[in-house]
Design an enzyme around this catalytic site. Structure first.
Site, PDB file in Angstrom:
ATOM      1  CB  SER A  31       8.344   5.633  13.076  1.00  0.00           C
ATOM      2  OG  SER A  31       7.707   4.419  13.353  1.00  0.00           O
ATOM      3  CG  HIS A  62       8.716   3.216  18.209  1.00  0.00           C
ATOM      4  ND1 HIS A  62       7.521   3.881  18.355  1.00  0.00           N
ATOM      5  CD2 HIS A  62       8.864   2.971  16.895  1.00  0.00           C
ATOM      6  CE1 HIS A  62       6.954   4.017  17.159  1.00  0.00           C
ATOM      7  NE2 HIS A  62       7.754   3.480  16.270  1.00  0.00           N
ATOM      8  CG  HIS A  84       3.788  -0.353  16.003  1.00  0.00           C
ATOM      9  ND1 HIS A  84       4.933   0.020  16.667  1.00  0.00           N
ATOM     10  CD2 HIS A  84       3.475   0.680  15.169  1.00  0.00           C
ATOM     11  CE1 HIS A  84       5.303   1.228  16.253  1.00  0.00           C
ATOM     12  NE2 HIS A  84       4.443   1.646  15.352  1.00  0.00           N
ATOM     13  CE1 TYR A  86       5.831  -3.754  14.045  1.00  0.00           C
ATOM     14  CE2 TYR A  86       4.215  -2.238  13.137  1.00  0.00           C
ATOM     15  CZ  TYR A  86       5.472  -2.474  13.652  1.00  0.00           C
ATOM     16  OH  TYR A  86       6.364  -1.445  13.785  1.00  0.00           O
ATOM     17  CD  GLU A  87       6.216  -3.679  18.730  1.00  0.00           C
ATOM     18  OE1 GLU A  87       7.033  -3.989  19.620  1.00  0.00           O
ATOM     19  OE2 GLU A  87       5.757  -2.528  18.592  1.00  0.00           O
ATOM     20  CB  ALA A 114       6.280   7.350  10.182  1.00  0.00           C
ATOM     21  CG  MET A 212       1.879  -0.709   9.630  1.00  0.00           C
ATOM     22  SD  MET A 212       3.465  -1.576   9.534  1.00  0.00           S
ATOM     23  CE  MET A 212       3.782  -1.484   7.755  1.00  0.00           C
ATOM     24  CB  SER A 213       0.602   3.087  14.890  1.00  0.00           C
ATOM     25  OG  SER A 213       0.832   4.335  14.242  1.00  0.00           O
ATOM     26  CG  ASN A 236       6.845   5.568   2.957  1.00  0.00           C
ATOM     27  OD1 ASN A 236       6.905   5.600   4.199  1.00  0.00           O
ATOM     28  ND2 ASN A 236       5.972   4.805   2.315  1.00  0.00           N
ATOM     29  CG  HIS A 248      11.614   1.101   9.503  1.00  0.00           C
ATOM     30  ND1 HIS A 248      10.374   1.632   9.793  1.00  0.00           N
ATOM     31  CD2 HIS A 248      12.383   1.319  10.608  1.00  0.00           C
ATOM     32  CE1 HIS A 248      10.382   2.136  11.018  1.00  0.00           C
ATOM     33  NE2 HIS A 248      11.588   1.955  11.532  1.00  0.00           N
TER      34      HIS A 248
END
Length: 275
Positions: A31, A62, A84, A86-87, A114, A212-213, A236, A248
């Site tokens: 990201s 991306h 990802h 989650y997609e 990230a 998440m990756s 963050n 995000h």
């Protein structure tokens, strides 16, 4: 897995029809960090959407390009963007690009992401070398029939993020005036950010950052015998660490703020790549 194998082979065939380059260094840029691909010399750019069998990302930040090029005399291939879990695609599918890189000849893979800071000593903007990971995604890309051409049924995972490369990169970065953190990356499936209770649990279990990756790609790369370097940009602090909500846009903003440091570390990592 036969269908996944077919997609890998089709993707490799299409890429070979576009270029015959055989880079030994691969990059997967997360990201807000995809700009490094724009710095490569003599670039050949292939959009993911043109590659037969390739998954295409749908997340802001991306780009979705496969970029072949040279950096300081070394041939590299970069995935500017990733898909990802989650997609909505299975992990066997989102790791097709990693297996394609292996078949193209990549021996060393640099994974970037990230991440949210779990370690209370971290701050937004820090760069963390991944020393190990915890897979809280609930899935594994190696499930199903083993793909014997890549690696064994029960691959060893005691040194996923190659220790010797990690140590060398930390020294090189410090010589360049960049102090890298080091720690354990925990993957959640997403797409929601973790709850404060989940972050407290992760901290208790020894995690230093969460995202998440990366973990599915690292597992597949290790299975294929690649050496792996992982770098998290702490964009963050995770939920509950600070008295503010997560967004995000903050991830992208922080990644942009530390972009030059990040690009320098990536450059140093390429110098360590196995030929």
């Amino acid at each position: 897995m036969e269908q996944i194998q077919k997609r890998i082979d089709l993707a490799v065939d299409y890429i070979r029809s576009c270029t015959n380059r055989t880079p030994t260094m691969g990059l997967i840029l997360g990201s807000g960090l995809g700009d490094f691909a724009n710095t490569l010399d003599d670039a050949v750019i292939i959009p993911f959407g043109e590659i037969t069998g390739f998954p295409v990302p749908s997340v802001e930040g991306h780009a979705g390009n496969l970029v072949f090029g040279n950096h300081n005399g070394k041939a590299v291939v970069a995935l500017s963007g990733r898909v990802h879990y989650y997609e909505g695609l299975p992990q066997q599918e989102i790791t097709i690009p990693t297996r394609v890189l292996a078949k193209l000849g990549v021996k060393t893979l640099l994974l970037t992401n990230a991440a949210g800071g779990v370690n209370l000593d971290f701050s937004a903007g820090a760069l963390m070398l991944i020393s190990d990971h915890i897979n809280f995604s609930g899935q594994n890309p190696l499930l199903g029939k083993n793909m014997d051409e890549f690696g064994p049924r029960f691959p060893d995972m005691s040194d996923v993020y190659t220790k010797t490369l990690r140590q060398s990169l930390k020294v090189k970065a410090l010589d360049a005036g960049i102090a890298l953190e080091e720690g354990v990356y925990a993957m959640y499936a997403g797409p929601n950010y973790e709850t404060p209770a989940e972050i407290r649990m992760l901290r208790t279990m020894g995690a230093d950052a969460t995202g998440m990756s990366t973990v599915p790609e690292a597992l597949v790369a290790a299975h294929a015998g690649m050496q792996v370097i992982g770098i998290s940009c702490i964009t963050n602090m995770a939920a509950g660490v600070l008295d503010q909500k997560l967004d995000h846009s903050e991830v992208v903003e922080t990644a942009n703020r530390v972009k030059q440091e990040f690009l320098k570390v990536v450059s140093l990592a390429i110098d360590l790549a196995v030929e």
